[in-house]
Design a protein around this motif. Sequence first.
Motif, PDB file in Angstrom:
ATOM      1  N   MET A 344      32.727  67.526  50.997  1.00 37.62           N
ATOM      2  CA  MET A 344      33.409  68.235  52.075  1.00 37.62           C
ATOM      3  C   MET A 344      32.588  69.442  52.525  1.00 37.62           C
ATOM      4  O   MET A 344      32.419  69.695  53.731  1.00 37.62           O
ATOM      5  CB  MET A 344      34.800  68.686  51.618  1.00 37.62           C
ATOM      6  CG  MET A 344      35.849  67.607  51.636  1.00 37.62           C
ATOM      7  SD  MET A 344      36.274  67.085  53.323  1.00 37.62           S
ATOM      8  CE  MET A 344      37.623  65.955  52.972  1.00 37.62           C
ATOM      9  N   GLU A 345      32.081  70.188  51.564  1.00 34.89           N
ATOM     10  CA  GLU A 345      31.292  71.374  51.908  1.00 34.89           C
ATOM     11  C   GLU A 345      30.011  70.988  52.637  1.00 34.89           C
ATOM     12  O   GLU A 345      29.586  71.662  53.582  1.00 34.89           O
ATOM     13  CB  GLU A 345      30.996  72.164  50.634  1.00 34.89           C
ATOM     14  CG  GLU A 345      32.249  72.807  50.033  1.00 34.89           C
ATOM     15  CD  GLU A 345      32.058  73.237  48.585  1.00 34.89           C
ATOM     16  OE1 GLU A 345      30.914  73.154  48.079  1.00 34.89           O
ATOM     17  OE2 GLU A 345      33.051  73.656  47.962  1.00 34.89           O
ATOM     18  N   ALA A 346      29.384  69.867  52.228  1.00 35.16           N
ATOM     19  CA  ALA A 346      28.181  69.404  52.908  1.00 35.16           C
ATOM     20  C   ALA A 346      28.481  69.007  54.353  1.00 35.16           C
ATOM     21  O   ALA A 346      27.611  69.110  55.233  1.00 35.16           O
ATOM     22  CB  ALA A 346      27.576  68.216  52.157  1.00 35.16           C
ATOM     23  N   LEU A 347      29.711  68.566  54.594  1.00 32.89           N
ATOM     24  CA  LEU A 347      30.129  68.205  55.946  1.00 32.89           C
ATOM     25  C   LEU A 347      30.602  69.410  56.748  1.00 32.89           C
ATOM     26  O   LEU A 347      30.979  69.259  57.920  1.00 32.89           O
ATOM     27  CB  LEU A 347      31.264  67.171  55.876  1.00 32.89           C
ATOM     28  CG  LEU A 347      30.901  65.783  55.343  1.00 32.89           C
ATOM     29  CD1 LEU A 347      32.155  64.966  55.059  1.00 32.89           C
ATOM     30  CD2 LEU A 347      30.009  65.042  56.336  1.00 32.89           C
ATOM     31  N   TRP A 361      41.559  65.927  51.497  1.00 32.12           N
ATOM     32  CA  TRP A 361      41.803  66.109  52.924  1.00 32.12           C
ATOM     33  C   TRP A 361      41.156  67.423  53.335  1.00 32.12           C
ATOM     34  O   TRP A 361      41.451  68.461  52.762  1.00 32.12           O
ATOM     35  CB  TRP A 361      43.311  66.139  53.153  1.00 32.12           C
ATOM     36  CG  TRP A 361      43.854  66.384  54.520  1.00 32.12           C
ATOM     37  CD1 TRP A 361      44.496  67.504  54.952  1.00 32.12           C
ATOM     38  CD2 TRP A 361      43.902  65.458  55.615  1.00 32.12           C
ATOM     39  NE1 TRP A 361      44.937  67.347  56.243  1.00 32.12           N
ATOM     40  CE2 TRP A 361      44.583  66.096  56.687  1.00 32.12           C
ATOM     41  CE3 TRP A 361      43.442  64.162  55.803  1.00 32.12           C
ATOM     42  CZ2 TRP A 361      44.807  65.474  57.916  1.00 32.12           C
ATOM     43  CZ3 TRP A 361      43.664  63.546  57.031  1.00 32.12           C
ATOM     44  CH2 TRP A 361      44.332  64.193  58.069  1.00 32.12           C
ATOM     45  N   GLY A 362      40.247  67.355  54.291  1.00 30.55           N
ATOM     46  CA  GLY A 362      39.512  68.544  54.664  1.00 30.55           C
ATOM     47  C   GLY A 362      39.539  68.827  56.152  1.00 30.55           C
ATOM     48  O   GLY A 362      39.532  67.901  56.981  1.00 30.55           O
ATOM     49  N   VAL A 384      27.566  56.495  55.171  1.00 29.41           N
ATOM     50  CA  VAL A 384      28.695  56.897  54.327  1.00 29.41           C
ATOM     51  C   VAL A 384      29.961  56.816  55.177  1.00 29.41           C
ATOM     52  O   VAL A 384      30.053  57.471  56.222  1.00 29.41           O
ATOM     53  CB  VAL A 384      28.519  58.328  53.782  1.00 29.41           C
ATOM     54  CG1 VAL A 384      29.767  58.745  53.000  1.00 29.41           C
ATOM     55  CG2 VAL A 384      27.285  58.414  52.893  1.00 29.41           C
ATOM     56  N   PHE A 385      30.904  56.002  54.732  1.00 27.28           N
ATOM     57  CA  PHE A 385      32.150  55.814  55.480  1.00 27.28           C
ATOM     58  C   PHE A 385      33.235  56.733  54.925  1.00 27.28           C
ATOM     59  O   PHE A 385      33.642  56.613  53.774  1.00 27.28           O
ATOM     60  CB  PHE A 385      32.595  54.353  55.395  1.00 27.28           C
ATOM     61  CG  PHE A 385      33.951  54.080  55.995  1.00 27.28           C
ATOM     62  CD1 PHE A 385      34.318  54.626  57.210  1.00 27.28           C
ATOM     63  CD2 PHE A 385      34.857  53.263  55.335  1.00 27.28           C
ATOM     64  CE1 PHE A 385      35.570  54.377  57.765  1.00 27.28           C
ATOM     65  CE2 PHE A 385      36.105  52.991  55.875  1.00 27.28           C
ATOM     66  CZ  PHE A 385      36.464  53.552  57.089  1.00 27.28           C
ATOM     67  N   ILE A 386      33.688  57.676  55.745  1.00 28.18           N
ATOM     68  CA  ILE A 386      34.848  58.506  55.427  1.00 28.18           C
ATOM     69  C   ILE A 386      35.895  58.275  56.508  1.00 28.18           C
ATOM     70  O   ILE A 386      35.600  57.736  57.573  1.00 28.18           O
ATOM     71  CB  ILE A 386      34.484  60.006  55.329  1.00 28.18           C
ATOM     72  CG1 ILE A 386      33.943  60.512  56.672  1.00 28.18           C
ATOM     73  CG2 ILE A 386      33.487  60.250  54.207  1.00 28.18           C
ATOM     74  CD1 ILE A 386      33.681  62.011  56.696  1.00 28.18           C
ATOM     75  N   VAL A 400      39.279  65.207  58.117  1.00 29.71           N
ATOM     76  CA  VAL A 400      38.742  63.955  57.587  1.00 29.71           C
ATOM     77  C   VAL A 400      39.280  63.794  56.168  1.00 29.71           C
ATOM     78  O   VAL A 400      39.740  64.764  55.543  1.00 29.71           O
ATOM     79  CB  VAL A 400      37.194  63.930  57.571  1.00 29.71           C
ATOM     80  CG1 VAL A 400      36.645  63.908  58.986  1.00 29.71           C
ATOM     81  CG2 VAL A 400      36.628  65.096  56.777  1.00 29.71           C
ATOM     82  N   ARG A 401      39.211  62.552  55.646  1.00 33.17           N
ATOM     83  CA  ARG A 401      39.732  62.257  54.316  1.00 33.17           C
ATOM     84  C   ARG A 401      38.689  61.506  53.508  1.00 33.17           C
ATOM     85  O   ARG A 401      38.018  60.612  54.030  1.00 33.17           O
ATOM     86  CB  ARG A 401      41.011  61.417  54.432  1.00 33.17           C
ATOM     87  CG  ARG A 401      41.804  61.284  53.151  1.00 33.17           C
ATOM     88  CD  ARG A 401      42.863  60.215  53.268  1.00 33.17           C
ATOM     89  NE  ARG A 401      42.279  58.869  53.232  1.00 33.17           N
ATOM     90  CZ  ARG A 401      42.994  57.738  53.199  1.00 33.17           C
ATOM     91  NH1 ARG A 401      44.306  57.784  53.229  1.00 33.17           N
ATOM     92  NH2 ARG A 401      42.382  56.563  53.149  1.00 33.17           N
TER      93      ARG A 401
END
Length: 422
Positions: A344-347, A361-362, A384-386, A400-401
């Motif tokens: 999550m942090e990388a995104l 959940w972010g 990478v599928f999120i 996103v989850r």
Amino acid sequence: MQKENKVCDSRPAGAEQQPCVNMADGRGVCDFSPADRVGCVEEYYFSKKLKEVAEMNAAGKDVINLGIGSPDMPPSERAVDVFCREVRKNDAHGYQPYTGIPALREGFAEWYLRWYGVELDPNREIQPLIGSKEGILHISLAFLNPGDGVLVPNPGYPTYTSVSKLVGADIVSYRLDENSGWHPDFDGIERLLAERRGAGRPAVKLMWTNYPNMPTGADSSAELYGRLVDFGYRHGIIICNDNPYSFILNEHPRSILSAPGARDICVELNSMSKSHNMPGWRMAMLASNPRFVQWILKVKSNVDSGQFRPMQSAAAEALNAGKEWYDNMNVVYRSRRALAGQIMEALGCTYDGKQVGMFLWGRISDAAESGEALANAALYGANVFITPGFIFGSAGDRYVRISLCCKSHILEKALERLVVSD
């Protein structure tokens, strides 16, 4: 708050179904149209997206799937042993009771008493199901007439909306907000109901809730369940709580049926897919008062012919699991959750560390276009599928989850890809 009222039609505006036209060789060419209800729903998002992921993998992309909440750990060894023993019996392969075998109903009753402190009559207050998704349809068919109002959370599990459309109900969307802990805004819902009454619309008859919540990870509480029961009584609304996540990263499993008076006005769905690593087994149940259960059974008994007895016997054994089973499972999920947080942090996303359940959940950064755009960038840029949050409703657009149903070394690999592609 949002209110959604849509008229669905599977044909273009003004189009009528055409009769068969006879061809020169005597054959008929017919212009068929589906039932209108088919035009009210779309193919499930994951059904469509996983086809695309499969095509990417066939092309050598090696996509890491962090989208689906399908546990990758096995059921208990004792449950598997029971299945193997029972499946070899010559008399195990016939039709089974619509209400499930006694051992399974009794197992669910003991499970509810042990973990939730709720005493249920296994013969009158429990109905086994072929998965919770089936139960959502059966409940909707049992209680909702076309035009009846149904309260559906936004964001929320898409099946609440799609099934409500299929049965012709009038969807009244109630918004969940991060600032209120993803719990219902009861004052706002009261205003929605008043507006509906003022417009002369049919009454709201049923409300879908889902705590512990998916996709947001918000936990339940005794106070929340009490407010939901009170709300249902005051407005004559059946409260349906979908409760499959109460054992995942959660120290305090709760049931809405533990709230005073809940039995008379609530239906609770529960599932072994997440809590016992049995998603493909399709073993679930609902619990309520005998009258509600009987009405739902009228629908169910006209749709299926029971569940395979060896699976029911194995599920009954799985329900005997002690605290150690859940603790060991959560040790794994906790370590994965830490890695999902790094992803999550990388995104560039932020998240609440108190979430429960098997997802993270972010919220996306203010600079990001949308959750869908971020998910697509991860898929096409890093393989990478999120899951983009918009599929759970408009209130999920900036989220996103990430699923925790993926081994740690795969999560580490996904993190590496995302960092490199940034």
